[in-house]
Design an enzyme around this catalytic site. Structure first.
Site, mmCIF file in Angstrom:
data_model
loop_
_atom_site.group_PDB
_atom_site.id
_atom_site.type_symbol
_atom_site.label_atom_id
_atom_site.label_comp_id
_atom_site.label_asym_id
_atom_site.label_seq_id
_atom_site.Cartn_x
_atom_site.Cartn_y
_atom_site.Cartn_z
ATOM 1 N N ASP A 8 -12.771 -4.614 6.427
ATOM 2 C CA ASP A 8 -13.026 -3.593 5.406
ATOM 3 C C ASP A 8 -14.175 -4.007 4.498
ATOM 4 O OD1 ASP A 8 -11.306 -1.616 6.079
ATOM 5 O OD2 ASP A 8 -9.845 -1.990 4.493
ATOM 6 N N ASP A 34 -5.258 2.993 12.703
ATOM 7 C CA ASP A 34 -5.120 2.011 11.624
ATOM 8 C C ASP A 34 -3.699 1.453 11.583
ATOM 9 O OD1 ASP A 34 -6.066 0.534 9.495
ATOM 10 O OD2 ASP A 34 -7.026 2.257 8.543
ATOM 11 N N ARG A 59 0.852 -1.188 0.000
ATOM 12 C CA ARG A 59 0.000 0.000 0.000
ATOM 13 C C ARG A 59 0.897 1.250 0.000
ATOM 14 N NH1 ARG A 59 -4.670 2.771 3.547
ATOM 15 N NH2 ARG A 59 -6.272 2.728 1.972
HETATM 16 C C1 GLA Z 1 -7.937 0.926 5.972
HETATM 17 C C2 GLA Z 1 -9.125 0.884 6.892
HETATM 18 C C3 GLA Z 1 -10.293 1.584 6.239
HETATM 19 C C4 GLA Z 1 -9.907 3.002 5.938
HETATM 20 C C5 GLA Z 1 -8.672 3.022 5.072
HETATM 21 C C6 GLA Z 1 -8.166 4.431 4.903
HETATM 22 O O1 GLA Z 1 -8.150 0.140 4.843
HETATM 23 O O2 GLA Z 1 -9.447 -0.418 7.235
HETATM 24 O O3 GLA Z 1 -11.411 1.553 7.086
HETATM 25 O O4 GLA Z 1 -9.694 3.698 7.123
HETATM 26 O O5 GLA Z 1 -7.626 2.250 5.615
HETATM 27 O O6 GLA Z 1 -7.040 4.491 4.138
#
Ligand code: GLA
Length: 752
Positions: A551, A482, A446
């Site tokens: 997610d 996160d 990422r």
């Molecule tokens: C991750 C989290 C999502 C969101 C994205 C933002 O994937 O799990 O909920 O916050 O990052 O970049």
């Protein structure tokens, strides 16, 4: 005078005798002193763990399971042989033990053998929790090990950890160091555990264990629960996982890094379960006079199937294991799926207005609000640069947060403090803070790197991120934390030649930061996100109020993931959001009602752009939110009863029942439609008082679309709106009609 002399001589004789006894050498071998055999019982209301201390000082586990009378166990002969009855309470490599070790060390002279002998034990009690410490010593190497058992009587939960103390004068190396061991006897062992991947977490698998060793392990360093979870169910004497019947043991490790669970079935069909930190690349050095405390392993025993095992864990978690457990967390609108990186102050204020008008209680500004030199307009820059993006949000965060407060909403904001993008001011300034291996490519995932939390300077920085973001506005009530990639090609510039400490000290560094955060911000709500589902463990939950379950917000997929999560973790931590369709992860299309009926299993939220909802949908959302507010205390604090499993079944149901059994919420779903199901689907409700009458009222009726387009206005159960006894509802007479794929129905039950 004569008598005094006699007494002196007797004491001297006794002392010499005991010294000789403890220093007995046979053919140059040190024979530890004999000890008085005894039984040590660790008990909860319905379970017992029985340890036996043998004359030769070895400590064996005789039983972990149903409540027993410990005195009878004293009568079991401890005959010679490799095991005799039971199995070593904490098996160490060395002596006659050849199996998978809970403890394995290498000493300074290169030897690998440890033999632990009982030197004492004690039990203390504080706030109803009884802690038994069994003290062990290796007389040759001077290694000391304390086995610590914490018993939570009401919840039927026992926590184990060990303290390993190097009382010798040379360093030792820890090679394996489990948090606890339990041995069981049965003819059949069904292991249930979870696997997964991003947006597919917590997929449940069961298998019958064969002989030899089965290992579940994670080596990702962080995001330690994306592919599995350090938790399991073990059903004894059966090939099927039953919610209501049979002996089931549940275990969960409270550790947020590499973990390992092992299950070894020996030639005599005994099964030994070990749980602890994964020893992968972690030969941990222990200097003279240093000690190491393993994380907690949480165990529970149920003789009423998996349902009771989960309920035990959940009750313990709500009371002891989750930060702020038992508190009801606010219903929120999260900006991510509704706005992603593209927003202005106006966009956010409008979302706050919409959230307020839908009856929500908090607005969370997700990713995309920070970075100036390298603005965070996609995921390829700015992690590490936690300053408000002045071009995007010129009025700042306080303006937005205060606006939320003025509308009666709390305000939350997203951070990912353990990570850094190569394209960031932080990476330019502190390249030595990045996890890396000298001379090798630092792989991105990422487009980001991991910061080296084993380094105290990085710990200060990460704490500082949280702390400085909190200073952006006094109106910040919630932080979404996160952590969006695992560690690869590990290496810490800070640890130099001691890379074996890296994985452990990363996690310890993370906990040190969280301790500081909780000391300074005890009442801020903090969500543990980690790409959704990536850090769901009882090590983190000690500091976090909830987790972002996945997610994947697709209602259909969520039924399975939430089922898997529910095996080990309570509903109060399970964040569940209603999003738009087609779903952004799965492209699946499910009705709005179904999405609500699934998200209402946990801490409800919305994650969409409210502007795109029709006025009918908005009205429906309002109704669902209002109804959820009425029953959510049962979700957050009730006991979970799963009415079967969603795997392989067309229909699935689950319910929560308040601890006093006066209220309940029942959820039912059609997951696969194969026929015209004109007849109702019988669900046998559980956990209700058979003799009390409950008024049953279906929720979330209204103009919600069903897959066939028909509005769901009438209840799908003929008995809706009337009162029925708990025994009637448990008989299968409760049979809502779920007439098409993704039909769903939620009922609230109130005792009269
Ligand atoms: C991750 C989290 C999502 C969101 C994205 C933002 O994937 O799990 O909920 O916050 O990052 O970049």
């Amino acid at each position: 005078m004569k008598r005094l002399l006699l007494l002196f001589l007797t004491v001297l004789l006794a002392l010499t005798a005991s010294a000789q006894k403890s220093k007995k050498f046979v053919h140059g071998t040190l024979i530890p002193p004999a000890v008085e055999p005894r039984i040590i019982a660790v008990e909860t209301t319905s379970s017992s763990l029985i340890l036996s201390v043998r004359e030769n000082g070895s400590v064996f586990q005789l039983h972990f399971g149903t409540k027993v009378n410990e005195t009878e166990f004293a009568a079991i002969p401890s005959y010679a042989g490799r095991y005799g009855n039971g199995a070593p309470a904490y098996p160490a490599t060395g002596g006659r033990f050849l199996g998978e070790p809970a403890l394995h060390l290498r000493y300074a002279d290169g030897m690998h053998n440890t033999e632990l002998h009982y030197i004492g034990h004690e039990t203390t009690e504080a706030a109803g929790v009884k802690t038994t410490t069994v003290r062990l010593l290796d007389y040759v190497t001077k290694l000391r090990v304390d086995l610590v058992y914490e018993a939570y009587p009401e919840e039927d939960v026992i926590l184990t950890h060990t303290r390993i103390y190097n009382a010798g004068d040379k360093p030792v190396t820890l090679l394996s160091y489990a948090s606890g061991a339990m041995t069981f006897t049965s003819d059949r062992y069904l292991l249930t555990h979870v696997n997964g991947s991003w947006a597919q977490e917590m997929q449940v698998e069961s298998e019958l264990l064969t002989h030899h060793l089965k290992v579940l392990e994670d080596r990702r360093g962080v995001q330690n629960t994306q592919l599995g979870n350090p938790a399991f169910l073990l059903s004894l004497g059966t090939s099927e996982l039953s919610e209501t019947e049979g002996e089931v043991i549940a275990g969960a490790l409270a550790w947020s890094g590499n973990w390992r669970l092992s299950f070894e079935r020996d030639a005599e069909n005994r099964l030994t379960v070990l749980g602890g930190i994964s020893p992968f690349a972690s030969e941990y050095p222990l200097k003279a006079d240093a000690s190491f405390r393993t994380p907690d392993m949480i165990w529970t025993y149920s003789d009423k199937g998996a349902g009771q095992a989960s309920r035990n864990l959940h009750r313990w978690a709500r009371r002891y294991g989750v930060y702020g457990g038992g508190e009801v967390n606010p219903i929120l609108l999260n900006s991510w799926e509704g706005a992603y990186f593209t927003f202005t102050t106006e966009t956010l204020l409008r979302m706050i207005d919409d959230a307020a008008s839908m009856g929500l209680e908090m607005f969370v500004l997700d990713d995309g609000w920070f970075g100036n030199k390298y603005p965070r307009n996609s995921d390829n820059a700015a992690l590490g640069d936690w300053q408000v993006n002045a071009a995007k949000l010129p009025e700042g965060i306080d303006h937005i947060a205060q606006y939320a407060h003025s509308k009666g909403l709390k305000f939350g904001i997203w951070i990912e403090p353990e990570m850094v993008n190569p394209k960031s001011e932080l990476a330019e300034k502190h390249p030595e803070w990045v996890v890396q291996s000298p001379g090798r490519e630092i792989y991105t995932e990422r487009t980001q790197w991991v910061l080296d939390l084993s380094n105290p300077a990085v710990q200060d920085f990460v704490f500082g991120v949280f702390d400085s973001v909190m200073q952006l506005s006094p109106a910040i009530d919630y932080i979404k934390w996160d952590c969006n990639r695992p560690i690869e090609s590990f290496g810490s510039p800070y640890l130099g030649a001691e890379q074996d400490r890296f994985y452990i000290e990363y996690v310890q560094g993370f906990y040190k930061v969280m301790e500081r955060i909780r000391a300074k911000y005890p009442s801020v709500l903090v969500q543990c996100c980690s790409s959704g589902g990536g850090r769901v463990d009882y090590g983190s939950l000690k500091y976090f109020n909830e987790v972002w379950t996945s997610d994947d917000t697709d209602g259909f997929e969520r039924v399975f993931m939430q089922y898997g999560t529910s095996l080990f973790y309570p509903a109060c931590v399970m964040a569940a959001h209603v999003s738009t369709v087609p779903n952004h992860q799965s492209r699946n299309v499910t009705p709005l009602k179904f999405r609500f009926d699934v998200a209402a299993q946990g801490r409800l939220g919305l994650e969409l752009q409210p502007r795109y909802l029709s006025s009918e949908e908005l009205a429906y959302v309002n109704r669902c939110v209002a109804s959820y507010k009425e029953f959510r205390d049962v979700v957050f604090n009730g006991d979970l009863y799963r009415l079967g499993t969603p795997y392989g079944n067309d229909f699935y149901g689950m319910m929560y029942v308040s601890e006093d059994k006066s209220r309940a919420v029942v959820y039912t779903y059609c997951l696969r439609f194969r026929q015209l199901a004109c007849d109702g689907v019988p669900f046998r409700l559980q956990g209700l008082d058979p003799d009390r009458k409950y008024r049953v009222v279906e929720q979330n009726l209204g103009d919600a679309d069903r897959p066939d387009g028909a509005p769901v206005t009438a209840s799908c159960w003929w008995g809706n709106g009337r009162s029925w006894s708990g025994s009637f509802l448990a008989s299968g007479a409760f049979n809502p009609i779920l007439p098409s794929l993704y039909s769903s129905a939620v009922f609230v039950l109130e005792a009269e």
